[in-house]
Design a protein around this motif. Structure first.
Motif, PDB file in Angstrom:
ATOM      1  N   PRO A   1      -1.328  18.801 125.960  1.00 11.93           N
ATOM      2  CA  PRO A   1      -2.215  18.930 127.128  1.00 11.93           C
ATOM      3  C   PRO A   1      -2.440  20.374 127.565  1.00 11.93           C
ATOM      4  CG  PRO A   1      -0.712  17.102 127.450  1.00 11.93           C
ATOM      5  CD  PRO A   1      -0.268  17.805 126.200  1.00 11.93           C
ATOM      6  N   ASN A   2      -1.474  21.264 127.313  1.00 10.14           N
ATOM      7  CA  ASN A   2      -1.632  22.668 127.712  1.00 10.14           C
ATOM      8  C   ASN A   2      -2.444  23.486 126.716  1.00 10.14           C
ATOM      9  OD1 ASN A   2       0.107  23.103 125.580  1.00 10.14           O
ATOM     10  ND2 ASN A   2       1.837  23.797 126.821  1.00 10.14           N
ATOM     11  N   GLY A   3      -2.920  22.867 125.650  1.00 13.88           N
ATOM     12  CA  GLY A   3      -3.764  23.544 124.676  1.00 13.88           C
ATOM     13  C   GLY A   3      -3.045  24.024 123.431  1.00 13.88           C
ATOM     14  N   ARG A   4      -1.720  24.135 123.477  1.00 10.71           N
ATOM     15  CA  ARG A   4      -0.960  24.533 122.285  1.00 10.71           C
ATOM     16  C   ARG A   4      -1.105  23.456 121.209  1.00 10.71           C
ATOM     17  NH1 ARG A   4       4.877  27.012 122.971  1.00 10.71           N
ATOM     18  NH2 ARG A   4       4.006  28.741 121.773  1.00 10.71           N
ATOM     19  N   ILE A   5      -1.034  23.897 119.973  1.00  9.93           N
ATOM     20  CA  ILE A   5      -1.170  22.965 118.854  1.00  9.93           C
ATOM     21  C   ILE A   5       0.122  22.972 118.047  1.00  9.93           C
ATOM     22  CG2 ILE A   5      -2.471  22.380 116.773  1.00  9.93           C
ATOM     23  CD1 ILE A   5      -4.843  23.877 118.072  1.00  9.93           C
ATOM     24  N   LEU A   6       0.597  21.791 117.717  1.00 13.63           N
ATOM     25  CA  LEU A   6       1.788  21.631 116.906  1.00 13.63           C
ATOM     26  C   LEU A   6       1.423  21.101 115.529  1.00 13.63           C
ATOM     27  CD1 LEU A   6       4.257  19.960 119.445  1.00 13.63           C
ATOM     28  CD2 LEU A   6       3.768  22.400 119.109  1.00 13.63           C
ATOM     29  N   CYS A   7       2.181  21.522 114.545  1.00 16.67           N
ATOM     30  CA  CYS A   7       2.082  20.948 113.209  1.00 16.67           C
ATOM     31  C   CYS A   7       3.490  20.554 112.776  1.00 16.67           C
ATOM     32  CB  CYS A   7       1.479  21.921 112.209  1.00 16.67           C
ATOM     33  SG  CYS A   7       1.302  21.218 110.534  1.00 16.67           S
ATOM     34  N   ALA A   8       3.693  19.264 112.545  1.00 16.53           N
ATOM     35  CA  ALA A   8       4.970  18.764 112.046  1.00 16.53           C
ATOM     36  C   ALA A   8       4.806  18.425 110.566  1.00 16.53           C
ATOM     37  CB  ALA A   8       5.395  17.522 112.828  1.00 16.53           C
ATOM     38  N   PHE A   9       5.837  18.662 109.777  1.00 16.96           N
ATOM     39  CA  PHE A   9       5.746  18.408 108.337  1.00 16.96           C
ATOM     40  C   PHE A   9       7.143  18.295 107.746  1.00 16.96           C
ATOM     41  CE2 PHE A   9       5.603  22.907 109.236  1.00 16.96           C
ATOM     42  CZ  PHE A   9       6.445  23.507 108.305  1.00 16.96           C
ATOM     43  N   ARG A  10       7.223  17.684 106.578  1.00 20.07           N
ATOM     44  CA  ARG A  10       8.501  17.660 105.866  1.00 20.07           C
ATOM     45  C   ARG A  10       8.703  19.009 105.189  1.00 20.07           C
ATOM     46  NH1 ARG A  10       6.519  13.948 100.901  1.00 20.07           N
ATOM     47  NH2 ARG A  10       6.851  15.384  99.172  1.00 20.07           N
ATOM     48  N   ASN A  11       9.952  19.479 105.228  1.00 18.77           N
ATOM     49  CA  ASN A  11      10.244  20.838 104.780  1.00 18.77           C
ATOM     50  C   ASN A  11      11.612  20.843 104.099  1.00 18.77           C
ATOM     51  OD1 ASN A  11      10.263  23.609 104.448  1.00 18.77           O
ATOM     52  ND2 ASN A  11      10.730  24.062 106.586  1.00 18.77           N
ATOM     53  N   HIS A  12      11.662  20.228 102.918  1.00 19.37           N
ATOM     54  CA  HIS A  12      12.934  19.979 102.242  1.00 19.37           C
ATOM     55  C   HIS A  12      13.301  21.111 101.278  1.00 19.37           C
ATOM     56  CE1 HIS A  12      12.213  16.236 104.059  1.00 19.37           C
ATOM     57  NE2 HIS A  12      11.798  15.539 103.031  1.00 19.37           N
ATOM     58  N   ASP A  13      14.580  21.304 101.107  1.00 22.18           N
ATOM     59  CA  ASP A  13      15.104  22.163 100.046  1.00 22.18           C
ATOM     60  C   ASP A  13      15.487  21.279  98.867  1.00 22.18           C
ATOM     61  OD1 ASP A  13      14.904  24.326 101.770  1.00 22.18           O
ATOM     62  OD2 ASP A  13      16.981  24.130 102.453  1.00 22.18           O
ATOM     63  N   LYS A  14      14.988  21.596  97.693  1.00 18.42           N
ATOM     64  CA  LYS A  14      15.342  20.833  96.505  1.00 18.42           C
ATOM     65  C   LYS A  14      16.753  21.206  96.046  1.00 18.42           C
ATOM     66  CE  LYS A  14      10.679  20.138  94.660  1.00 18.42           C
ATOM     67  NZ  LYS A  14       9.771  20.363  93.499  1.00 18.42           N
ATOM     68  N   ALA A  15      17.366  20.297  95.328  1.00 19.44           N
ATOM     69  CA  ALA A  15      18.685  20.572  94.753  1.00 19.44           C
ATOM     70  C   ALA A  15      18.528  21.595  93.634  1.00 19.44           C
ATOM     71  CB  ALA A  15      19.297  19.296  94.214  1.00 19.44           C
ATOM     72  N   VAL A  16      19.206  22.724  93.767  1.00 19.75           N
ATOM     73  CA  VAL A  16      19.152  23.783  92.768  1.00 19.75           C
ATOM     74  C   VAL A  16      20.579  24.187  92.426  1.00 19.75           C
ATOM     75  CG1 VAL A  16      18.370  26.115  92.230  1.00 19.75           C
ATOM     76  CG2 VAL A  16      16.946  24.613  93.640  1.00 19.75           C
ATOM     77  N   GLY A  17      20.972  24.023  91.167  1.00 19.15           N
ATOM     78  CA  GLY A  17      22.339  24.346  90.772  1.00 19.15           C
ATOM     79  C   GLY A  17      23.336  23.491  91.529  1.00 19.15           C
ATOM     80  N   SER A  18      24.282  24.123  92.191  1.00 23.82           N
ATOM     81  CA  SER A  18      25.285  23.395  92.968  1.00 23.82           C
ATOM     82  C   SER A  18      24.836  23.112  94.399  1.00 23.82           C
ATOM     83  CB  SER A  18      26.589  24.205  93.009  1.00 23.82           C
ATOM     84  OG  SER A  18      26.363  25.460  93.644  1.00 23.82           O
ATOM     85  N   GLN A  19      23.647  23.599  94.772  1.00 24.96           N
ATOM     86  CA  GLN A  19      23.132  23.382  96.126  1.00 24.96           C
ATOM     87  C   GLN A  19      22.511  21.997  96.226  1.00 24.96           C
ATOM     88  OE1 GLN A  19      20.437  26.373  97.665  1.00 24.96           O
ATOM     89  NE2 GLN A  19      19.365  24.851  98.904  1.00 24.96           N
ATOM     90  N   PRO A  20      22.988  21.127  97.138  1.00 28.56           N
ATOM     91  CA  PRO A  20      22.433  19.779  97.251  1.00 28.56           C
ATOM     92  C   PRO A  20      21.061  19.797  97.923  1.00 28.56           C
ATOM     93  CG  PRO A  20      24.032  20.143  98.980  1.00 28.56           C
ATOM     94  CD  PRO A  20      24.075  21.366  98.093  1.00 28.56           C
ATOM     95  N   ARG A  21      20.340  18.709  97.766  1.00 23.40           N
ATOM     96  CA  ARG A  21      19.060  18.561  98.433  1.00 23.40           C
ATOM     97  C   ARG A  21      19.271  18.497  99.946  1.00 23.40           C
ATOM     98  NH1 ARG A  21      13.961  16.926  96.626  1.00 23.40           N
ATOM     99  NH2 ARG A  21      12.678  15.850  98.163  1.00 23.40           N
ATOM    100  N   PHE A  22      18.387  19.168 100.696  1.00 28.60           N
ATOM    101  CA  PHE A  22      18.476  19.186 102.156  1.00 28.60           C
ATOM    102  C   PHE A  22      17.131  18.757 102.725  1.00 28.60           C
ATOM    103  CE2 PHE A  22      18.510  20.865 106.432  1.00 28.60           C
ATOM    104  CZ  PHE A  22      19.821  20.648 106.844  1.00 28.60           C
ATOM    105  N   TYR A  23      17.167  17.801 103.658  1.00 28.80           N
ATOM    106  CA  TYR A  23      15.948  17.225 104.233  1.00 28.80           C
ATOM    107  C   TYR A  23      15.772  17.698 105.671  1.00 28.80           C
ATOM    108  CZ  TYR A  23      16.446  13.820 100.402  1.00 28.80           C
ATOM    109  OH  TYR A  23      16.585  13.215  99.182  1.00 28.80           O
ATOM    110  N   ARG A  24      14.532  17.985 106.036  1.00 26.05           N
ATOM    111  CA  ARG A  24      14.266  18.340 107.426  1.00 26.05           C
ATOM    112  C   ARG A  24      12.803  18.050 107.778  1.00 26.05           C
ATOM    113  NH1 ARG A  24      14.602  23.162 104.782  1.00 26.05           N
ATOM    114  NH2 ARG A  24      16.730  23.643 105.448  1.00 26.05           N
ATOM    115  N   ILE A  25      12.579  17.800 109.055  1.00 25.75           N
ATOM    116  CA  ILE A  25      11.246  17.810 109.660  1.00 25.75           C
ATOM    117  C   ILE A  25      11.136  19.098 110.466  1.00 25.75           C
ATOM    118  CG2 ILE A  25       9.634  16.694 111.239  1.00 25.75           C
ATOM    119  CD1 ILE A  25      10.099  15.059 108.740  1.00 25.75           C
TER     120      ILE A  25
END
Length: 348
Positions: free
Chosen positions: A100-124
């Motif tokens: 309502p105040n005019g600001r615009i939001l963009c939400a999206f999935r922003n995951h880190d893929k599993a690379v080497g020993s680093q596990p997959r990480f999920y986030r919005i």
């Protein structure tokens, strides 16, 4: 509960044949963008349309905004929300929304893929723009999980009647089980409440890809549409709704919108056009290898109790569709076909 499912499906299939007015195409589809997927759009307070999609370019996935000043007849590239290399990042599912105040939001999935020993990480992730979508900065991370079985997907934003903000998204509990969740913010998306499960808590199935609308302007009654996999034990996707009579505080009345015997129907969207509701979905009932299929819509004239007048927007291949109401009779049906994004104008 399981024994009742075949009967419920028969009732649902019958109800989809009963009412409404079929939409028709107005002109040819317009190219919104190329080399991308997952189109979404919203109308801004200045009357223009702000679109968003995931752009593929030189090994990167980039959340890119678009602008239209002629109700979707033409589009131009506006800005970049976020980008990352597809070798290490999984960036997709963008959704734009104006506060309502005019600001615009963009939400999206922003995951880190599993690379080497680093596990997959999920986030919005939520980013914010103060110049109508041209430039963006990070705002918040409403949801995140490091467990490989607990992905977070497909965010959807809507303003609540009390002035707060609601974020809906899907969260996996296991490979065969996913729920629809709701979080709230009272400071424009900077901080968020804990999650409330609105569908899937009482069933082992993959509920996801939420779309929402109010059944009438400023009504406290919300209708949410979502896909669900394996609801009847056949390992196929079907389209369902749930409703809230109190602006998202409580949810219930799980109903079938569409299923196709022996085929999938999923990735739905939901909008209100005048006094009618329109649900879009993808389906492989006419061919295609799921999730590729045709984009179709059904219409309800009774607040989502029954659905009818199934109409094909684009034959396969089409997928990851979105919709936007233009006025009380017209809407845009957006979809990806072979990495090109189109907007088809429709009339009810």
């Amino acid at each position: 509960m399981r024994l009742l499912q075949p009967l419920l499906y028969s009732i649902g299939l019958f109800s989809t044949l009963t009412n409404a007015q079929a939409p028709s195409k107005s002109g040819d589809p317009v190219v919104m963008a190329t080399s991308g997927t997952y189109p979404r759009a919203t109308r801004l307070s200045d009357g223009s349309l702000l679109g968003v999609y995931t752009h593929f370019n030189s090994g990167n996935h980039t959340i890119t905004t678009l602008k239209s000043t002629d109700n979707g007849a033409s589009w131009s590239v506006l800005g970049t929300v976020n980008t990352g290399p597809e070798s290490t990042k999984d960036i997709d599912n963008p959704f734009v929304h104006q506060l309502p105040n005019g600001r615009i939001l963009c939400a999206f999935r922003n995951h880190d893929k599993a690379v080497g020993s680093q596990p997959r990480f999920y986030r919005i992730t939520v980013c914010v723009s103060d110049d109508n979508g041209a430039t963006w900065k990070y705002l918040s991370t409403p949801a995140s999980d490091s467990n490989s079985a607990n992905g977070n997907w497909e965010p959807f934003l809507i303003n609540a009647l009390d002035g707060s903000l609601q974020l809906y998204y899907s969260r996996e509990n296991a490979g065969s089980d996913q729920d629809s969740l709701l979080r709230r913010s009272t400071d424009g998306g900077a901080t968020w409440t804990s999650a409330q499960t609105i569908s899937g808590a009482d069933i082992t199935a993959r509920d996801g890809m939420l779309g929402l609308t109010r059944t009438s302007p400023n009504s406290p009654t919300l209708l949410a549409v979502f896909e669900s996999k394996n609801t009847t034990g056949n390992n196929l996707y079907t389209i369902h709704t749930i409703s809230s009579p109190d602006d998202g505080q409580t949810w219930g009345s799980r109903n079938l919108v569409y299923s196709s015997l022996g085929h999938n129907a999923g990735a739905p969207g939901l909008i209100r056009v005048g006094n009618k509701l329109v649900t879009s979905f993808g389906t492989d009932e006419d061919g295609g290898t799921w999730p590729t299929g045709a984009m179709k819509v059904v219409v309800s004239s009774d607040g989502g109790r029954t659905w009818g007048d199934k109409t094909t927007i684009h034959a396969q291949p089409a997928q990851w569709s979105g919709m936007l109401a233009i006025d009380d009779r017209r809407f845009l049906a957006m979809y990806e076909s072979e990495n090109t994004i189109y907007a088809q104008r429709m009339v009810l």
